[in-house]
Design an enzyme around this catalytic site. Structure first.
Site, PDB file in Angstrom:
ATOM      1  N   LYS A 153       0.844  -1.201   0.000  1.00  0.00           N
ATOM      2  CA  LYS A 153       0.000   0.000   0.000  1.00  0.00           C
ATOM      3  C   LYS A 153       0.878   1.249   0.000  1.00  0.00           C
ATOM      4  O   LYS A 153       1.948   1.262   0.630  1.00  0.00           O
ATOM      5  CB  LYS A 153      -0.893  -0.039   1.258  1.00  0.00           C
ATOM      6  CG  LYS A 153      -1.926   1.066   1.346  1.00  0.00           C
ATOM      7  CD  LYS A 153      -2.799   0.847   2.594  1.00  0.00           C
ATOM      8  CE  LYS A 153      -3.853   1.933   2.764  1.00  0.00           C
ATOM      9  NZ  LYS A 153      -4.685   1.699   3.958  1.00  0.00           N
ATOM     10  N   SER A 188      -9.704   1.707   3.277  1.00  0.00           N
ATOM     11  CA  SER A 188      -8.853   2.514   2.421  1.00  0.00           C
ATOM     12  C   SER A 188      -7.886   1.690   1.566  1.00  0.00           C
ATOM     13  O   SER A 188      -7.407   2.191   0.549  1.00  0.00           O
ATOM     14  CB  SER A 188      -8.062   3.492   3.296  1.00  0.00           C
ATOM     15  OG  SER A 188      -7.157   2.781   4.127  1.00  0.00           O
ATOM     16  N   SER A 203      -9.724  -0.888   7.327  1.00  0.00           N
ATOM     17  CA  SER A 203      -9.187  -0.611   5.993  1.00  0.00           C
ATOM     18  C   SER A 203      -8.573  -1.805   5.276  1.00  0.00           C
ATOM     19  O   SER A 203      -8.239  -1.725   4.096  1.00  0.00           O
ATOM     20  CB  SER A 203      -8.143   0.503   6.065  1.00  0.00           C
ATOM     21  OG  SER A 203      -8.786   1.750   6.134  1.00  0.00           O
TER      22      SER A 203
END
Lengths: 483, 454
Positions: free
Chosen positions: B56, B131, B155
């Site tokens: 990420k 997210s 997330s």
């Protein structure tokens, strides 16, 4: 003096920031040493790069505790760090990590001496926090530059209660505190380099009043003298205002050392809301009983305790004890002299006499004094054992050894032919020589003018260049003169 | 080599999904070549030899861009490795690129990315969740084997649920946060996406454990999860009655959960519905505390030392800050910074922050009581499956309320996993969420492995 000043009582609280003498910063491994080329003591952590986290330096905690113990503070066992949030370019994270609401050391005191005698100044707290970087406004025309070497250097903030009542007391307090932090190796106490910084909270009130007056905080006090000057100026300013019927504004002011005045930085209304909250990156740190005991065991005796010890156990006069204990360097030197076998009184005499004059004359600190304590102990031994007299030792051998410390005191004395002669034959020769030179005086002596013995002694000393042992000389003179 | 080539082709073919922010093609091929040679020379192989991993865009990989999908960090290059990355590399993993996400990990739909949203590969008109949406899609669409996300309030689990894969959020402090761009420090945890439990277990055991650069990471022993996941035994399983019957939970999902729980009893587990009084408090508590921490954590992005700064020499310092930050941060990030600044401000601190801290403590205590009697807690992961782009973006409160099932694990610091076990009548997958007590990852993974094999 400002009109009406004696109606008022001055109330001062001091906040002193002291940079701790740790190797690395409070929350990273970067060097905490003063100075260095700009932005060389930095890492992603100091610069608050994305993803970096703080890691507490245990050495800083120990130094804070050491100072707290020396000041008689209560040591908090469970400790927290909070974030003080504000924006400034020298503050990389946008917040300062500080203990703020939960200091590691609570209460305590520092003993001061002024013209009014001895008194304990009460402390509110000592807490840990990190320093900010330094903004530099004069290297670039257009821009402000920031040096982050100082950012993250550990500090303790030592906060007094509003317990000081004159600029003299404030002066005495910082002087004592500086001595203490230096003695404990907690901080180098250098105010010019900013490793010791002071803010003063000042207010006045009518004598007898118990409520505190409106306070003004004065910043930027970079010497002990300036602390005193700023307080003096500020108190006069406040008295004048109140006497004119005006009110004092709660504000932060800065000291201007060019004209010894203060000027307003910001009023209370402009004060920041720092939005303190516990730092979630740092779990509470616990001071264990064992850790505390270890720090206690490693603590040197404090100057105040040493004065008593020197007086009681070593029979030093109070004056000598106080002067020795006035700074850590002298204490360490004295302790080493004793360890190398010197007796207390002669050791004190040497330190307060020849050593002190030499250091003063050459503007050298005792820490940088080239003559090692063991060498001075040798010199003292030469005098004490009667091999050299004090005056010769102080004026001839001492300077020689300061210059060249490679030889022993005895070697130096021998080479310079300064050893006292206690050999009766040689002294007898000198005595005969002197007496032969002064038949009149000898006659007078024999008629009863016994005081002339001093003159003969002096002459023998001269002839022997100080080498004749006074005891043997007296003995031989008395013998020969009674023949 | 073949694996890297395969994934690079996949990434190229599915570029429109917008999962990757940056792909390290050359570098990955080079590394694969070296690893092939290593294998040929008969050297002993490391535990992640040639495993292709995406990370990420909030995790630092030295020499590579890391931007938190934000304009304020556009072009920023990491100067050091996150501890998690360091440990993956030490086992010869190949990091193939950085993955799209909501800006600073704030969001539930991936619509808050500076690079535009990632698309859900099952239905491209739907969000992948957030997210860590890019990380979920990367595994979902075979753009890497395993990916890393970060989970502050769901997330990892929520996008795993939306994309039909497995997403694990370990215990708070299980994996070092050093090198993870902070959103809310006392909640953030690196999480793992995968298609099977043993892959996730292996990545976890490699990344977990003590780290000198993070004071909040646990010293607790790391077990060799991957070799132990096979075992299973009957468990004491609890579920919150109010959560399953919650009005916000999609009716079809309620039914699915109920029959799933029945199935668990049939398999010999002891399943009990329990009362849990705090359900309505967890979302507000979560948003008070996380925004407070975020408002402070994001102060470092000020345009002074790195990142975006306003280009105007004639402004004062205050304008410099406000303009750099106003222009650099996106809308949702600014909203959360302002919320957090508010709850920490002098007049409101006690009413919000202090209260929320108290609720968090109560939640923790309550949870510990539950784990005295139970091994696993089961909850839905989300109240409804992946929604359409734009469907919720105008209503932040609705978006926040959808975090009801995931934020709980972050508030109390326990490990939680989302397992893809259902398909909705609208064709979208959805999952079940399982949780165990702190540092009981092994029993969580064993349970998950058992569930995934049926």
């Amino acid at each position: 003096m400002v009109q009406g000043k004696d109606k008022y009582e001055v109330v001062i609280g001091l906040e002193v920031h002291a940079q701790l003498l740790t190797k690395s910063k409070l929350f990273s491994g970067d060097s905490a040493t003063f100075g260095g080329e700009a932005n060389t003591h930095i890492s992603p952590i100091t610069l608050a790069y994305p993803g970096t986290l703080p890691k507490l330096n245990k050495e800083a905690v120990e130094l804070a505790i050491r100072l707290g113990l020396a000041c008689g503070c209560e040591i908090e066992r469970i400790n927290y760090f909070a974030r003080k949030n504000y924006f400034y370019p020298d503050l990389p994270k946008g917040y300062q990590i500080s203990q703020h609401t939960t200091p590691i050391c609570k209460g305590g005191f520092v003993t001061i001496r002024t013209g009014d005698g001895k008194r304990d100044v009460v402390l509110n707290r000592i807490h840990l926090e990190e320093d900010a970087g330094k903004s530099i406004h004069d290297v670039d025309d257009k821009n402000t530059c920031v040096d982050y070497n100082r950012a993250g250097v550990p500090l303790v903030e030592i906060v007094t209660e509003p317990d000081l009542h004159s600029s003299e007391e404030a002066y005495a307090y910082i002087t004592e505190l500086r001595k203490l932090v230096r003695y404990l190796h907690v901080c180098d106490g250098n105010m010019e380099e900013g490793s010791l910084r002071c803010d003063a909270n000042i207010s006045i009130r009518l004598k007898g009043e118990t409520k505190l007056g409106t306070k003004v905080e004065v910043k930027n006090l970079n010497s002990i003298r300036n602390v005193k000057k700023a307080i003096d100026y500020e108190v006069d300013r406040m008295v004048e205002l109140v006497e004119k019927g005006e009110s004092i504004l709660q504000e932060t002011r800065s000291f201007d050392a060019t004209n010894d005045t203060t000027f307003s930085l910001r009023s209370k209304e402009e004060a920041n809301d720092y939005r303190y909250f516990p730092d979630p990156d740092l779990p509470p740190f616990i001071v264990s009983e064992t850790q505390l005991q270890k720090i206690k065991d490693a603590m040197p005796a404090l100057p105040e305790q040493l004065v008593n010890k020197y007086m009681e156990q070593l029979n030093l006069p109070e004056y000598d004890a106080r002067v020795i204990c006035d700074d850590g360097g002298t204490i360490h030197y004295f302790e080493k002299l004793i360890k190398h076998g010197s007796h207390a009184k002669p050791a004190a005499n040497w330190l307060l006499g020849p050593v002190k004059s030499f250091l003063n004359d050459h503007n050298v600190s005792i820490e940088d004094f080239s003559l090692k304590p063991e060498k001075l102990a040798d010199i003292i031994e030469l005098v004490e054992s009667g091999k050299v007299n004090f005056s010769i030792a102080a004026h001839r051998i001492f300077p020689a050894l300061v210059k060249d410390g490679t030889k022993t005191a005895l070697e130096t004395a021998t080479e310079m032919n300064l050893l006292q002669e206690s050999d009766t034959d040689s002294i007898a020769t000198w005595v005969d020589e002197v007496l032969a030179k002064m038949p009149d005086k000898v006659a007078e002596y024999k008629k009863g003018k016994k005081g002339l013995i001093g003159l003969f002694m002096g002459e023998v000393k001269k002839v022997s260049k100080g080498k004749a042992d006074p005891k043997v000389t007296t003995q031989l003179l008395t013998e020969k003169l009674s023949q | 080599m073949q694996a890297v080539e395969f994934y690079l082709q996949q990434i190229e073919a599915k570029k429109h999904l917008n999962a990757y922010v940056d792909v390290y093609a050359e570098e990955a091929l080079q590394k694969a070549k070296e690893l092939d040679e290593k294998r040929k020379s008969g050297e002993p192989l490391k535990r992640l030899h040639g495993v292709v991993i995406g990370i990420k865009d909030v995790i630092c990989y030295k020499g590579h861009k890391v931007t938190a999908a934000s304009h304020i960090l556009e072009g920023f290059t990491a100067t050091y490795n996150a501890t998690a990355v360091e440990r993956l590399l030490a086992e010869d993993a190949i990091i193939i690129g950085s993955l799209n996400c909501d800006e600073f990990a704030m969001g539930s739909s991936n619509e808050n990315s500076f690079y535009g949203a990632t698309l859900n590969a099952i239905d491209e008109s739907r969000v992948p969740g957030g997210s860590s949406g890019g990380s979920a899609v990367a595994v979902q669409a075979d753009l890497c084997m395993v990916s890393l996300g970060s989970d502050t309030g769901g997330s990892v689990r929520q996008p795993a649920d939306f994309c039909g894969i497995i997403g694990l959020k370990p215990t708070y402090g299980r994996i070092s946060r050093y090198g993870l761009i902070a959103y809310a420090s006392s909640f953030d945890q690196i999480g793992i996406f995968g298609k099977n439990v043993p892959d996730i277990a292996l990545a976890l055991e490699i990344m977990a454990g003590a780290d000198d650069f993070d004071s909040t990471v646990a010293r607790e022993k790391v077990e060799s999860y991957s070799s132990l996941v096979q075992e299973s035994k009957p468990l004491r399983i609890a579920y919150f009655k109010d959560a399953i019957d919650h009005p916000s939970l999609d009716a079809e999902m309620t039914e699915a959960m109920k029959s799933y729980l029945n199935g668990l009893s049939e398999k010999g587990h002891q399943v009990t519905g329990i009362d849990f009084d705090f359900l309505e408090y967890i979302v507000p508590t979560y948003y008070v505390l996380t925004t407070a921490e975020a408002s402070s954590n994001l102060s470092r992005f000020d345009g002074v030392r790195y990142g975006y700064r306003v280009n105007d020499e004639n402004i004062d310092l205050t304008s410099f800050y406000s303009q750099s930050r106003s222009q650099g941060f996106g809308k949702e990030v600014k909203r959360r910074i302002m919320l957090g600044t508010f709850v920490l401000s002098a007049g409101y601190f006690d009413a919000y922050f202090t209260q929320a801290q108290k609720v968090r403590k109560q939640l923790y205590d309550q949870t510990q009581l539950i784990f005295r009697d139970f091994d696993v807690i089961i909850l839905p992961t989300v109240p409804s499956p992946a929604f359409k782009f734009g469907e919720k973006s105008g209503d932040p409160t609705a978006m926040y309320l959808a975090d009801i099932y995931t934020v709980y694990a972050n508030l109390v610091g326990i490990p939680a996993i989302s397992l893809p076990v259902f398909t909705h009548s609208n064709g979208m997958p959805f999952g079940v969420q399982a949780m165990t007590n702190q540092f009981c990852e092994l029993s969580l993974l064993r349970f998950s492995h058992q569930m995934m094999q049926q």
